[in-house]
Design an enzyme around this catalytic site. Sequence first.
Site, PDB file in Angstrom:
ATOM      1  N   ASP A 131      -3.590   3.328   8.162  1.00 26.15           N
ATOM      2  CA  ASP A 131      -2.304   3.550   7.405  1.00 26.15           C
ATOM      3  C   ASP A 131      -2.210   4.936   7.547  1.00 26.15           C
ATOM      4  O   ASP A 131      -1.773   5.733   6.591  1.00 26.15           O
ATOM      5  CB  ASP A 131      -2.674   3.392   5.865  1.00 26.15           C
ATOM      6  CG  ASP A 131      -2.666   1.921   5.744  1.00 26.15           C
ATOM      7  OD1 ASP A 131      -2.232   0.953   6.291  1.00 26.15           O
ATOM      8  OD2 ASP A 131      -3.053   1.529   4.413  1.00 26.15           O
ATOM      9  N   GLU A 157      -1.673  -4.919  -2.086  1.00 24.39           N
ATOM     10  CA  GLU A 157      -1.456  -5.928  -1.138  1.00 24.39           C
ATOM     11  C   GLU A 157      -1.707  -7.246  -1.220  1.00 24.39           C
ATOM     12  O   GLU A 157      -1.718  -8.294  -0.547  1.00 24.39           O
ATOM     13  CB  GLU A 157      -2.009  -5.533   0.482  1.00 24.39           C
ATOM     14  CG  GLU A 157      -1.671  -4.188   1.070  1.00 24.39           C
ATOM     15  CD  GLU A 157      -0.213  -4.244   1.499  1.00 24.39           C
ATOM     16  OE1 GLU A 157       0.407  -5.384   1.694  1.00 24.39           O
ATOM     17  OE2 GLU A 157       0.361  -3.080   2.046  1.00 24.39           O
ATOM     18  N   ASP A 197      -7.620  -2.299  -0.533  1.00 19.56           N
ATOM     19  CA  ASP A 197      -6.473  -3.267   0.092  1.00 19.56           C
ATOM     20  C   ASP A 197      -7.313  -4.516   0.148  1.00 19.56           C
ATOM     21  O   ASP A 197      -8.516  -4.727   0.769  1.00 19.56           O
ATOM     22  CB  ASP A 197      -6.012  -2.510   1.397  1.00 19.56           C
ATOM     23  CG  ASP A 197      -4.963  -3.510   1.945  1.00 19.56           C
ATOM     24  OD1 ASP A 197      -4.942  -4.788   1.980  1.00 19.56           O
ATOM     25  OD2 ASP A 197      -4.154  -2.710   2.332  1.00 19.56           O
ATOM     26  N   HIS A 235      -6.868  -1.560   7.890  1.00 25.93           N
ATOM     27  CA  HIS A 235      -5.875  -0.669   8.690  1.00 25.93           C
ATOM     28  C   HIS A 235      -6.185   0.918   8.035  1.00 25.93           C
ATOM     29  O   HIS A 235      -6.537   1.218   6.924  1.00 25.93           O
ATOM     30  CB  HIS A 235      -4.562  -1.079   8.457  1.00 25.93           C
ATOM     31  CG  HIS A 235      -4.265  -2.565   8.643  1.00 25.93           C
ATOM     32  ND1 HIS A 235      -4.557  -3.439   7.776  1.00 25.93           N
ATOM     33  CD2 HIS A 235      -3.804  -3.141  10.024  1.00 25.93           C
ATOM     34  CE1 HIS A 235      -4.267  -4.724   8.356  1.00 25.93           C
ATOM     35  NE2 HIS A 235      -3.734  -4.371   9.552  1.00 25.93           N
ATOM     36  N   HIS A 260       4.295   0.684   4.413  1.00 21.57           N
ATOM     37  CA  HIS A 260       2.661   0.680   3.835  1.00 21.57           C
ATOM     38  C   HIS A 260       1.641   1.148   4.760  1.00 21.57           C
ATOM     39  O   HIS A 260       0.485   1.208   4.432  1.00 21.57           O
ATOM     40  CB  HIS A 260       2.528  -0.882   3.217  1.00 21.57           C
ATOM     41  CG  HIS A 260       2.507  -1.548   4.317  1.00 21.57           C
ATOM     42  ND1 HIS A 260       2.034  -3.193   4.317  1.00 21.57           N
ATOM     43  CD2 HIS A 260       2.941  -1.715   5.647  1.00 21.57           C
ATOM     44  CE1 HIS A 260       2.154  -3.767   5.365  1.00 21.57           C
ATOM     45  NE2 HIS A 260       2.621  -3.021   6.280  1.00 21.57           N
ATOM     46  N   ASP A 283     -10.005  -0.887   3.531  1.00 28.65           N
ATOM     47  CA  ASP A 283      -8.911  -1.353   3.970  1.00 28.65           C
ATOM     48  C   ASP A 283      -9.098  -1.674   5.460  1.00 28.65           C
ATOM     49  O   ASP A 283     -10.064  -1.077   6.358  1.00 28.65           O
ATOM     50  CB  ASP A 283      -7.675  -0.097   4.236  1.00 28.65           C
ATOM     51  CG  ASP A 283      -6.380  -0.825   4.313  1.00 28.65           C
ATOM     52  OD1 ASP A 283      -6.264  -1.757   5.079  1.00 28.65           O
ATOM     53  OD2 ASP A 283      -5.420  -0.147   3.845  1.00 28.65           O
ATOM     54  N   HIS A 316       0.792  -1.303  -0.023  1.00 34.76           N
ATOM     55  CA  HIS A 316      -0.130   0.075  -0.035  1.00 34.76           C
ATOM     56  C   HIS A 316       0.820   1.084   0.080  1.00 34.76           C
ATOM     57  O   HIS A 316       0.200   2.435  -0.250  1.00 34.76           O
ATOM     58  CB  HIS A 316      -0.819  -0.063   1.188  1.00 34.76           C
ATOM     59  CG  HIS A 316      -2.306   0.232   0.888  1.00 34.76           C
ATOM     60  ND1 HIS A 316      -3.421   0.207   1.623  1.00 34.76           N
ATOM     61  CD2 HIS A 316      -2.752   1.283  -0.220  1.00 34.76           C
ATOM     62  CE1 HIS A 316      -4.637   0.682   0.840  1.00 34.76           C
ATOM     63  NE2 HIS A 316      -4.210   1.454  -0.132  1.00 34.76           N
ATOM     64  N   ASP A 328      -7.003  -6.561   2.152  1.00 32.68           N
ATOM     65  CA  ASP A 328      -7.441  -7.084   3.519  1.00 32.68           C
ATOM     66  C   ASP A 328      -8.707  -6.459   3.885  1.00 32.68           C
ATOM     67  O   ASP A 328      -9.142  -6.421   5.253  1.00 32.68           O
ATOM     68  CB  ASP A 328      -6.638  -6.962   4.525  1.00 32.68           C
ATOM     69  CG  ASP A 328      -6.002  -5.304   5.033  1.00 32.68           C
ATOM     70  OD1 ASP A 328      -6.733  -4.524   4.563  1.00 32.68           O
ATOM     71  OD2 ASP A 328      -4.739  -5.167   5.348  1.00 32.68           O
TER      72      ASP A 328
END
Length: 329
Positions: free
Chosen positions: A141, A286, A241, A139, A154, A137, A110, A243
């Site tokens: 970030d 990712e 992303d 997360h 990332h 995402d 990312h 995830d």
Amino acid sequence: MNMHGNFDDTQKQNLTIIGAPIEEGAGRLGALMGPAALRTAGLVRTLEELGHAAEDRGDLHLPEILPNVPPVKGLAHHIEEIAAWSRMLAIETYNAMKSGSFPIILGGDHSLSIGSVGGIARYCEEQNRELFVLWLDAHSDFNTPATSPSGNMHGMPLALLCREPGLEGVFGDEPHGFVKPENLHLFGIRSIDSTERVLLRERGIDVVDMRQIDEFGVAPLLRRILERVQKANGVLHVSFDVDFIDPSIAPGVGTTVPGGATYREAHLVMEMLHDSGVVCSLDVVELNPFLDERGKSALLLVDLVASLFGRSVFGKPNRVDQGTTAINA
């Protein structure tokens, strides 16, 4: 959509596909194989079958001589490599936007969004169009070198793009733009470091976590964001992303967090983005094929991107209270 008009079911897009096999920003090896896996899973062919003109520019490669980046306070691993990727990607996405094309950046980790969004933001500033970012995402970030517990970059792209201090040397003299914190929308979040949480609250950044999605559902939460973009006559960059999706159906990622979006929730997001007519660019990041199961995650990502570009089971639902209309650019 491009910057010059609306996107609807009858309009086909010129797409520029750019591979960014970057893994220096991540804590695990393997993300550099992501672009190849997405191509193998049929991404380009699928977009062409939907009627779009897809130009695959291949993969970018690091130059032999990396830029000099001033030392940072804190942890920022491989910052010279990230700086080189960021500068290259900013040029590529800016040029794609300038030519009237829709850039699709295949990752790679990312950290690539530093460059991809930097170039897109530069173009939007020149066109006096408001840029919004939807960050799909697990997360947030939003770490800086001073706050990051790992130093993996990332986890830092949004902090840099929102002008948090500590990473000013990444772009050097390369022209690029930024993102207004109030135009950033984090969606599907379920893992935030304590220092990130403080920064996000201080900056007033919109965070839609999985608790909200569980309680209210994807549609009203995303519709609110899309309506905001439309009312501002803005455009939306989507950074997706792997995830964001639950690891039970998309295991090919190095930072799995249980409790992600379901298969249908993820498709609904993409279908609503398509219907909105405001999306101007896309990151797919990712994907780590080394951790995948027989291409399961890559195939799912191709299906999701297809939904963003108009594939549907039957067609757009005919709802009086749809709440999203195409903008006039």
